[in-house]
Design an enzyme around this catalytic site. Structure first.
Site, PDB file in Angstrom:
ATOM      1  CD  GLU A   1      31.556  57.255  44.190  1.00 21.64           C
ATOM      2  OE1 GLU A   1      32.117  57.644  45.219  1.00 21.64           O
ATOM      3  OE2 GLU A   1      32.084  56.479  43.376  1.00 21.64           O
TER       4      GLU A   1
ATOM      5  CD  GLU B   1      33.318  54.095  38.551  1.00 19.51           C
ATOM      6  OE1 GLU B   1      33.733  53.570  39.600  1.00 19.51           O
ATOM      7  OE2 GLU B   1      33.114  55.321  38.444  1.00 19.51           O
TER       8      GLU B   1
HETATM    9  O1  9MR Z   1      40.118  53.180  40.695  1.00 16.83           O
HETATM   10  C1  9MR Z   1      40.343  54.440  41.306  1.00 16.83           C
HETATM   11  C2  9MR Z   1      41.535  54.339  42.237  1.00 16.83           C
HETATM   12  O2  9MR Z   1      42.724  54.113  41.511  1.00 16.83           O
HETATM   13  C3  9MR Z   1      41.670  55.620  43.049  1.00 16.83           C
HETATM   14  O3  9MR Z   1      42.654  55.427  44.050  1.00 16.83           O
HETATM   15  C4  9MR Z   1      40.340  55.985  43.698  1.00 16.83           C
HETATM   16  C5  9MR Z   1      40.396  57.327  44.373  1.00 16.83           C
HETATM   17  O4  9MR Z   1      40.565  58.355  43.441  1.00 16.83           O
HETATM   18  O5  9MR Z   1      39.299  56.035  42.742  1.00 16.83           O
HETATM   19  C6  9MR Z   1      39.104  54.834  42.080  1.00 16.83           C
HETATM   20  O6  9MR Z   1      38.018  54.988  41.198  1.00 16.83           O
HETATM   21  C7  9MR Z   1      36.766  55.277  41.805  1.00 16.83           C
HETATM   22  C8  9MR Z   1      35.972  56.098  40.813  1.00 16.83           C
HETATM   23  O7  9MR Z   1      36.682  57.253  40.476  1.00 16.83           O
HETATM   24  C9  9MR Z   1      34.603  56.451  41.377  1.00 16.83           C
HETATM   25  N1  9MR Z   1      33.884  55.281  41.782  1.00 16.83           N
HETATM   26  C10 9MR Z   1      34.596  54.383  42.690  1.00 16.83           C
HETATM   27  C11 9MR Z   1      35.940  54.002  42.077  1.00 16.83           C
HETATM   28  C12 9MR Z   1      36.671  53.053  43.016  1.00 16.83           C
HETATM   29  O8  9MR Z   1      36.966  53.714  44.225  1.00 16.83           O
END
Ligand code: 9MR
Length: 371
Positions: A162, A267
């Site tokens: 990102e 994802e």
């Molecule tokens: O699904 C993840 C959530 O449980 C966490 O709180 C969050 C922050 O660490 O990250 C989420 O996963 C993210 C992923 O690592 C990167 N792309 C966006 C995803 C959704 O925020």
């Protein structure tokens, strides 16, 4: 306690309830992975209750239907490297071992990300922003330590996550502030030096948007021109009922592949709830209102039908481009696990994943299996 831990604890509560009660049998003999065959890997993100062996209902689903896994949270920098000189690999080790023990392809997520990156990483002992040289040295040390630890066990890493925003400019993260665009090639270089055999990916959300698409294409080309390794672009599939447009998504898949890398849908989930924000940036939240949570009991059949049709269309798109797609990964096992229950509006009941709260496959998944 961090907000994430509180939200996660509520997920765990649901998981424990499910484990204690109904460990529903899965009806079909064939799994999703058998139906997909060698078109591409079919994966899921795991939370720590799954990779830690607690959520046995989800584990059954994982073993039967998926052949690839990625850590939803436990390999992020704030988890494995909370303080300078302090590493905590307890959960990450369990996750990787779960994959290796069960013959699953393991993806590491993620090495360099503006979010879930502890503040110390950018500060010196006087609390001042570190120099570019110090940040490079910290990145190198972090990447080398983590990548080396899982050498031979992990197939590929989301090296940078990102880093580019919708208009095609670089996200104004601390990494960018201190090192400029250079932090991206440096991260890829350090990862490759740590494990020359491991695959390396750039991963981002909203990849259908033209500004971001063009900038990612430019960035991948520039990495390749410098002779750096990059194997695939990860297109996070955080979708809703009204976004992304399937044509735009396809255009991006083809644009990325035209640079000579593979494409991964990394994802994947589709919110069935009214769209409030299209961003997947965890800080873009909106306060809970009843009107934003229209299906607190169950998803009406009419909505479920549209949701399943839309998921099936995207899956067909991935199959159509199986020559460039190497992996499709859902962002969680069953609806109760999904981060979408708490994002962008905390406390909604969403129906975003491939398996429902009773661990039953959604209709479009059944169709793929029974085809
Ligand atoms: O699904 C993840 C959530 O449980 C966490 O709180 C969050 C922050 O660490 O990250 C989420 O996963 C993210 C992923 O690592 C990167 N792309 C966006 C995803 C959704 O925020």
């Amino acid at each position: 306690m961090k907000l994430r831990d509180i939200l996660a604890a509520s997920v765990c509560g649901a998981v424990m309830a499910a484990c204690a009660g109904n460990t529903t049998a899965v009806v079909n003999e064939k799994g999703l992975k058998d139906a997909v065959g060698d078109k591409f890997l079919i994966g899921t993100a795991l939370n720590v209750w799954q990779s830690g062996g607690i959520d046995t209902s989800a584990i059954k689903i994982v073993k039967k239907h998926f052949n690839a896994i990625v850590a939803e949270n436990c390999m992020k920098m704030e988890e494995v490297h909370p303080e300078e000189g302090v590493y905590d690999f307890k959960d990450a080790d369990k996750f990787v071992n779960f994959g290796v023990d069960n013959g699953l392809t393991v993806t590491g997520h993620c090495l360099i990300w503006h979010s879930q990156c502890p503040a110390w990483f950018f500060l010196d002992d006087k609390g001042k922003t570190v120099t570019p040289e110090v940040l490079k040295q910290r990145m190198k040390e972090h990447i080398t330590t983590v990548v080396t630890r899982y050498k031979g066990k992990i197939k590929g890493w989301d090296v940078v996550n990102e880093a580019i925003v919708e208009d095609g400019s670089y996200r104004k993260s601390k990494f960018y502030e201190i090192l400029g665009e250079e932090f991206i090639p440096l991260a890829f270089q350090y990862a490759h030096e740590a494990d020359p055999d491991v695959e390396l990916y750039y991963n981002d959300y909203g990849m259908n948007v033209q500004g971001r698409r063009d900038a990612v294409v430019k960035m991948v080309k520039s990495l390749k021109e410098r002779g750096l390794r990059i194997d695939a672009v990860g297109m996070q599939g955080h979708m809703g009922m009204d976004y992304p447009e399937i044509d735009e998504f396809e255009e991006s898949m083809l644009a990325f592949a035209s640079t000579g890398v593979k494409v991964m849908i990394t994802e994947w989930e589709m919110s069935a709830l009214p769209t409030v924000r299209r961003s997947a940036n965890i800080s873009d939240t909106v306060a809970f209102r009843k009107s934003l949570n229209p299906y607190p009991e169950a998803l009406p059949d009419s909505v479920s039908k549209v949701w399943n049709e839309r998921m099936a269309q995207f899956f067909s798109l991935f199959e159509k481009h199986a020559d460039i797609v190497t992996r499709v990964t859902a962002w969680g096992v069953s609806d109760g696990d999904s981060w979408k229950n708490n994002f962008p509006v905390p406390g909604r009941k969403d129906y975003a994943l491939l398996f429902d709260r009773d661990y039953q496959p959604k209709d479009f998944v059944k169709e793929i299996i029974n085809k």
